[in-house]
Design an enzyme around this catalytic site. Structure first.
Site, PDB file in Angstrom:
ATOM      1  N   LYS A   1      -5.661  -1.751   3.844  1.00  0.00           N
ATOM      2  CA  LYS A   1      -5.924  -1.340   2.461  1.00  0.00           C
ATOM      3  C   LYS A   1      -6.407  -2.536   1.641  1.00  0.00           C
ATOM      4  O   LYS A   1      -6.283  -3.683   2.073  1.00  0.00           O
ATOM      5  CB  LYS A   1      -4.648  -0.756   1.846  1.00  0.00           C
ATOM      6  CG  LYS A   1      -3.472  -1.732   1.799  1.00  0.00           C
ATOM      7  CD  LYS A   1      -2.178  -1.016   1.399  1.00  0.00           C
ATOM      8  CE  LYS A   1      -0.998  -1.956   1.421  1.00  0.00           C
ATOM      9  NZ  LYS A   1       0.279  -1.236   1.208  1.00  0.00           N
TER      10      LYS A   1
ATOM     11  N   TYR B   1      -6.396 -28.057 -20.253  1.00  0.00           N
ATOM     12  CA  TYR B   1      -6.038 -27.269 -21.437  1.00  0.00           C
ATOM     13  C   TYR B   1      -4.580 -27.468 -21.829  1.00  0.00           C
ATOM     14  O   TYR B   1      -3.695 -27.548 -20.963  1.00  0.00           O
ATOM     15  CB  TYR B   1      -6.263 -25.778 -21.164  1.00  0.00           C
ATOM     16  CG  TYR B   1      -7.710 -25.370 -21.221  1.00  0.00           C
ATOM     17  CD1 TYR B   1      -8.453 -25.508 -22.400  1.00  0.00           C
ATOM     18  CD2 TYR B   1      -8.342 -24.855 -20.102  1.00  0.00           C
ATOM     19  CE1 TYR B   1      -9.789 -25.128 -22.440  1.00  0.00           C
ATOM     20  CE2 TYR B   1      -9.674 -24.462 -20.137  1.00  0.00           C
ATOM     21  CZ  TYR B   1     -10.387 -24.610 -21.319  1.00  0.00           C
ATOM     22  OH  TYR B   1     -11.707 -24.228 -21.369  1.00  0.00           O
TER      23      TYR B   1
HETATM   24  C1  PLP Z   1       1.017  -1.536   2.376  1.00  0.00           C
HETATM   25  C2  PLP Z   1       1.781  -0.626   3.224  1.00  0.00           C
HETATM   26  C3  PLP Z   1       2.239  -1.038   4.469  1.00  0.00           C
HETATM   27  C4  PLP Z   1       2.079  -2.456   4.970  1.00  0.00           C
HETATM   28  O1  PLP Z   1       2.939  -3.314   4.259  1.00  0.00           O
HETATM   29  P1  PLP Z   1       3.060  -4.866   4.630  1.00  0.00           P
HETATM   30  O2  PLP Z   1       4.231  -5.336   3.861  1.00  0.00           O
HETATM   31  O3  PLP Z   1       1.790  -5.510   4.205  1.00  0.00           O
HETATM   32  O4  PLP Z   1       3.248  -4.921   6.095  1.00  0.00           O
HETATM   33  C5  PLP Z   1       2.891  -0.107   5.261  1.00  0.00           C
HETATM   34  N1  PLP Z   1       3.096   1.153   4.829  1.00  0.00           N
HETATM   35  C6  PLP Z   1       2.671   1.590   3.633  1.00  0.00           C
HETATM   36  C7  PLP Z   1       2.946   2.990   3.216  1.00  0.00           C
HETATM   37  C8  PLP Z   1       2.013   0.714   2.780  1.00  0.00           C
HETATM   38  O5  PLP Z   1       1.605   1.142   1.590  1.00  0.00           O
END
Ligand code: PLP
Length: 375
Positions: free
Chosen positions: A44, A270
């Site tokens: 994702k 800054y």
């Molecule tokens: C993002 C996600 C994962 C993976 O999570 P990580 O902590 O990056 O391993 C697994 N399951 C779902 C439903 C997610 O949204």
């Protein structure tokens, strides 16, 4: 010449990290005398900033790819991925189901509104679903008391030829911390007891810390859903990714583009937030928060210049940061800088110093940063 900041993405590191997780699961299965889990490689958010097409290439040995966005799923198909694709939040509108059907995507179902949409749709083939239980996180999923009824509805749709495979799914809220997964696992086990289908429960933290729960002992397949660890970052605040043999897939590097000799008492950047307590050399690096570097990184955040570990000084600005060159007296304009990744601090070290997570830094890599793929 473009501005001297770039990110390199190592496809071999992605491949390596997937094989580390594979071995970890295989060992757990061997110990328990059961079947090892299949892997949904989670890609994702543009593969946590690494690029969908590069992830498709690096994770070609995974059993499936999981993500949220329909257009990312379509890009996987266009990149030649013919295996399973899981939409982790399912679908949102009736029209999404046309694309789900056309590209043969597996969907998470977490609410009756989605069943209503499925029943109203005209699908050309069976729809594979993962039925999500809320095991205590209180984000997406059926409450334990309503899960069996939702499962029965899915089985009715299976009998009518609408639904294909049916997998029991949940997501852990505390797999990375001291609370662990015992309570959520207990809720999952009780709510799904006696219900047919494979299971899909572990994220990176649970996959690495509790691989034994992903071993199938009763013939029903198990799936895990690791994300962050596949990119060589850690889901834990107390265990480095390197201790599992994981390698950083993203390296953010730049160069020194200016050098200042700051007198004792002089300030940098800054807000004059940093004051030199002695005469010091300060290097200016072409990298700022508009590149995805965290603005809240404080003085002291690790950074590597010409192969030497040193520190950020002063505030992060939009296009530049300033670093202490005293440990690297020979470094001048053009000296190499690694912000995180291979040859520098880990993304997790930088994130922790800045009060965030490696996840966020990788996802926040800005579009203006040139990306080179190492294959
Ligand atoms: C993002 C996600 C994962 C993976 O999570 P990580 O902590 O990056 O391993 C697994 N399951 C779902 C439903 C997610 O949204």
């Amino acid at each position: 010449m473009p501005r001297p900041i770039s990110a390199s993405i190592s496809v071999p590191a992605l491949r390596h990290n997937l094989s580390v997780v594979r071995r970890h699961l295989d060992q757990a299965a061997q110990l328990a005398g059961g079947e090892a889990a299949s892997i949904w490689a989670v890609i994702k958010a543009n593969a946590y900033g690494h690029g969908i097409e590069r992830a498709v290439s690096g994770f070609s040995a995974a059993q499936g790819l999981a993500m949220l966005d329909l257009d990312e799923a379509v890009r996987c198909r266009e990149a030649g991925w013919g295996g399973p694709i899981l939409l982790l939040e399912g679908f949102f509108h009736p029209a999404d189901l046309e694309i789900v059907d056309r590209y043969h995507l597996t969907v998470t179902v977490h609410d009756d509104a989605q069943f209503d949409m499925i029943e109203a749709a005209h699908l050309s083939r069976r729809l594979n679903i993962q039925l999500k239980l809320n095991s205590g996180m209180n984000r997406l999923g059926y409450a334990p008391a309503t899960y069996a009824a939702a499962h029965a509805r899915a089985e009715q749709l299976q009998q009518r030829g609408v639904v294909g495979s049916l997998t029991k799914m949940t997501h852990f809220a505390t797999a990375d911390g001291p609370q662990g997964i015992a309570q959520a696992m207990d809720i999952f086990t009780r709510a799904t007891e006696g219900l047919a289908g494979a299971s899909s429960v572990c994220n990176s933290a649970a996959t690495l810390r509790y691989p034994e729960i992903s071993v199938s002992r009763d013939g029903a397949p198990q799936w895990v859903r690791p994300g962050v660890c596949l990119y060589g970052a850690t889901p834990f605040s107390d265990v480095a990714a390197s201790s599992y043999g994981l390698r950083p897939a993203m390296t953010l590097s730049s160069e020194i583009i200016g050098v200042q000799s700051v007198p004792a008492g002089g300030s940098v950047g800054y807000g004059a937030a940093f004051r030199a307590d002695r005469r010091m050399r300060v290097g200016v690096v072409a990298c700022g928060y508009a590149d995805g570097y965290p603005r809240h990184a404080p003085t002291g955040t690790p950074v590597t210049v010409a192969g030497v570990a040193t520190r950020l000084v002063g505030r992060v600005s939009m296009d530049m940061i300033t670093v202490d060159l005293d440990p690297v007296p020979d470094a001048g304009i053009g000296a190499s800088v690694v912000l995180w990744g291979e040859g520098g601090p880990s993304v997790d070290e930088v994130a922790q110093t800045a009060g965030t997570l490696g996840y966020e830094l990788m996802c926040a890599l800005a579009p203006r940063v040139r990306v080179q793929a190492l294959s």
